[in-house]
Design a protein around this motif. Structure first.
Motif, PDB file in Angstrom:
ATOM      1  N   ASP A  25     -17.738 -30.129  56.766  1.00 29.38           N
ATOM      2  CA  ASP A  25     -19.094 -30.193  57.312  1.00 29.38           C
ATOM      3  C   ASP A  25     -19.531 -28.780  57.531  1.00 29.38           C
ATOM      4  O   ASP A  25     -20.906 -28.572  57.040  1.00 29.38           O
ATOM      5  CB  ASP A  25     -19.207 -30.776  58.710  1.00 29.38           C
ATOM      6  CG  ASP A  25     -19.023 -32.205  58.788  1.00 29.38           C
ATOM      7  OD1 ASP A  25     -19.826 -32.890  58.033  1.00 29.38           O
ATOM      8  OD2 ASP A  25     -18.250 -32.853  59.437  1.00 29.38           O
ATOM      9  N   HIS A  26     -19.162 -27.648  57.908  1.00 30.60           N
ATOM     10  CA  HIS A  26     -19.565 -26.435  57.964  1.00 30.60           C
ATOM     11  C   HIS A  26     -19.682 -25.697  56.588  1.00 30.60           C
ATOM     12  O   HIS A  26     -20.675 -24.923  56.472  1.00 30.60           O
ATOM     13  CB  HIS A  26     -18.473 -25.474  58.943  1.00 30.60           C
ATOM     14  CG  HIS A  26     -17.340 -25.243  58.127  1.00 30.60           C
ATOM     15  ND1 HIS A  26     -16.316 -26.038  58.475  1.00 30.60           N
ATOM     16  CD2 HIS A  26     -16.848 -24.002  57.186  1.00 30.60           C
ATOM     17  CE1 HIS A  26     -15.048 -25.421  57.754  1.00 30.60           C
ATOM     18  NE2 HIS A  26     -15.596 -24.269  57.090  1.00 30.60           N
ATOM     19  N   GLN A  27     -19.093 -26.142  55.333  1.00 33.08           N
ATOM     20  CA  GLN A  27     -19.279 -25.602  54.271  1.00 33.08           C
ATOM     21  C   GLN A  27     -20.759 -26.150  53.728  1.00 33.08           C
ATOM     22  O   GLN A  27     -21.474 -25.469  53.241  1.00 33.08           O
ATOM     23  CB  GLN A  27     -18.188 -26.024  53.594  1.00 33.08           C
ATOM     24  CG  GLN A  27     -16.979 -25.243  53.584  1.00 33.08           C
ATOM     25  CD  GLN A  27     -15.765 -25.435  52.878  1.00 33.08           C
ATOM     26  OE1 GLN A  27     -15.387 -26.668  52.533  1.00 33.08           O
ATOM     27  NE2 GLN A  27     -15.156 -24.529  52.171  1.00 33.08           N
ATOM     28  N   LEU A  28     -20.855 -27.410  53.913  1.00 34.79           N
ATOM     29  CA  LEU A  28     -22.052 -28.260  53.774  1.00 34.79           C
ATOM     30  C   LEU A  28     -23.398 -27.552  54.331  1.00 34.79           C
ATOM     31  O   LEU A  28     -24.442 -27.374  53.814  1.00 34.79           O
ATOM     32  CB  LEU A  28     -22.209 -29.627  53.804  1.00 34.79           C
ATOM     33  CG  LEU A  28     -21.603 -30.705  52.575  1.00 34.79           C
ATOM     34  CD1 LEU A  28     -22.314 -30.600  51.605  1.00 34.79           C
ATOM     35  CD2 LEU A  28     -20.240 -30.075  52.030  1.00 34.79           C
ATOM     36  N   ASN A  29     -23.125 -27.354  55.436  1.00 37.24           N
ATOM     37  CA  ASN A  29     -24.206 -26.515  56.556  1.00 37.24           C
ATOM     38  C   ASN A  29     -24.482 -25.282  55.935  1.00 37.24           C
ATOM     39  O   ASN A  29     -25.822 -24.879  55.967  1.00 37.24           O
ATOM     40  CB  ASN A  29     -23.476 -26.563  57.778  1.00 37.24           C
ATOM     41  CG  ASN A  29     -23.641 -27.977  58.568  1.00 37.24           C
ATOM     42  OD1 ASN A  29     -24.090 -29.100  58.148  1.00 37.24           O
ATOM     43  ND2 ASN A  29     -22.974 -28.242  59.736  1.00 37.24           N
ATOM     44  N   HIS A  30     -23.504 -24.674  55.605  1.00 35.79           N
ATOM     45  CA  HIS A  30     -23.872 -23.239  55.103  1.00 35.79           C
ATOM     46  C   HIS A  30     -24.803 -23.188  53.826  1.00 35.79           C
ATOM     47  O   HIS A  30     -25.456 -22.529  53.479  1.00 35.79           O
ATOM     48  CB  HIS A  30     -22.397 -22.440  54.816  1.00 35.79           C
ATOM     49  CG  HIS A  30     -22.487 -21.216  54.025  1.00 35.79           C
ATOM     50  ND1 HIS A  30     -23.150 -19.832  54.522  1.00 35.79           N
ATOM     51  CD2 HIS A  30     -22.400 -20.962  53.047  1.00 35.79           C
ATOM     52  CE1 HIS A  30     -23.029 -19.245  53.920  1.00 35.79           C
ATOM     53  NE2 HIS A  30     -22.600 -19.670  52.762  1.00 35.79           N
ATOM     54  N   MET A  31     -24.295 -24.215  52.675  1.00 34.66           N
ATOM     55  CA  MET A  31     -24.990 -24.466  51.638  1.00 34.66           C
ATOM     56  C   MET A  31     -26.350 -24.791  51.908  1.00 34.66           C
ATOM     57  O   MET A  31     -27.334 -24.301  51.136  1.00 34.66           O
ATOM     58  CB  MET A  31     -24.060 -25.211  50.545  1.00 34.66           C
ATOM     59  CG  MET A  31     -22.915 -24.472  50.063  1.00 34.66           C
ATOM     60  SD  MET A  31     -22.079 -25.645  48.721  1.00 34.66           S
ATOM     61  CE  MET A  31     -21.060 -26.707  49.723  1.00 34.66           C
ATOM     62  N   GLU A  32     -26.470 -25.622  52.783  1.00 33.40           N
ATOM     63  CA  GLU A  32     -27.717 -25.998  53.051  1.00 33.40           C
ATOM     64  C   GLU A  32     -28.881 -24.891  53.409  1.00 33.40           C
ATOM     65  O   GLU A  32     -29.895 -24.804  53.248  1.00 33.40           O
ATOM     66  CB  GLU A  32     -27.829 -27.072  54.133  1.00 33.40           C
ATOM     67  CG  GLU A  32     -29.102 -27.903  54.618  1.00 33.40           C
ATOM     68  CD  GLU A  32     -29.743 -28.355  53.669  1.00 33.40           C
ATOM     69  OE1 GLU A  32     -31.113 -28.875  53.630  1.00 33.40           O
ATOM     70  OE2 GLU A  32     -28.966 -29.307  52.872  1.00 33.40           O
TER      71      GLU A  32
END
Length: 211
Positions: free
Chosen positions: A122-129
């Motif tokens: 989740d934190h990786q997707l949040n970062h890319m967002e």
């Protein structure tokens, strides 16, 4: 050496989760190893080429580590026995190309026809967002190691399949889906994985940048 995540959970290398290989599987692994380097090694070679030729400045991000136990078998040598990741990692690589901020994750799988979404967090997707909101260029590079196929999948498409999983859908992306929404990258010599050819198509125009 023992590593732990910020929450205290012990880090177990994916390699340690594999069952013991029989002779036939071991022979296959050795044969595969001769076909090329790992995705990380190939990308590091590529980024080194980009830097030396003045094309881009892109590096692998270091992971902050806190060392808590060190053994000194000799006065001139130290062996780290236990350490903790200070924080959850975001993505693997970032840098600058043509004035654009580039940020991406690199993953491999031995699956033949699908890529497990559990390899992301989740934190990786949040970062890319967040990177995309600030008009950076973010994506994932995926290698199907058994067939040596490499794809660049832009973040919006990864998010589409991630959201599908979160809503109870399948927990992987099929190779067909990745091929349809992404771009295939041929393995070369210099550079090894010329992903900036694809990034050229993802860079917004001057008008789009000023919006």
């Amino acid at each position: 050496m023992n590593f732990h995540y910020p929450n205290g959970k012990k880090f177990i290398s994916p390699g340690n989760l594999q069952p013991k290989k029989n002779k036939n599987v071991l022979r296959e692994t050795i044969s595969h190893g001769k076909r090329g380097m790992t995705l990380e090694e190939d990308l590091n070679e590529t980024n080194k080429y980009y830097l030396e030729t003045g094309k881009a400045v892109i590096h692998k991000k270091p992971t902050p580590v806190q060392i808590v136990d060190v053994d000194y078998p000799k006065r001139s040598a130290a062996v780290i026995k236990e350490a903790y990741f200070k924080q959850a990692s975001t993505t693997d690589y970032n840098g600058v190309y043509r004035g654009f901020y580039i940020d991406f994750e690199a993953k491999e799988t031995r699956n033949k026809q699908s890529f497990p979404l559990q390899n992301f967090h989740d934190h990786q997707l949040n970062h890319m967002e967040q990177v995309q909101k600030h008009k950076g260029i973010t994506f994932v590079i995926i290698r199907f190691s058994l067939t040596e196929e490499i794809f660049l999948l832009p973040y919006p498409h990864l998010k589409k399949y991630w959201d599908r999983m979160k809503l109870g859908g399948r927990k992987s992306m099929t190779k067909e889906e990745i091929s349809k929404d992404g771009f295939i990258i041929s393995l070369g010599l210099q550079p090894r994985i010329d992903y900036l050819k694809i990034v050229d198509h993802l860079c917004p125009s001057s008008d789009e940048r000023t919006r």
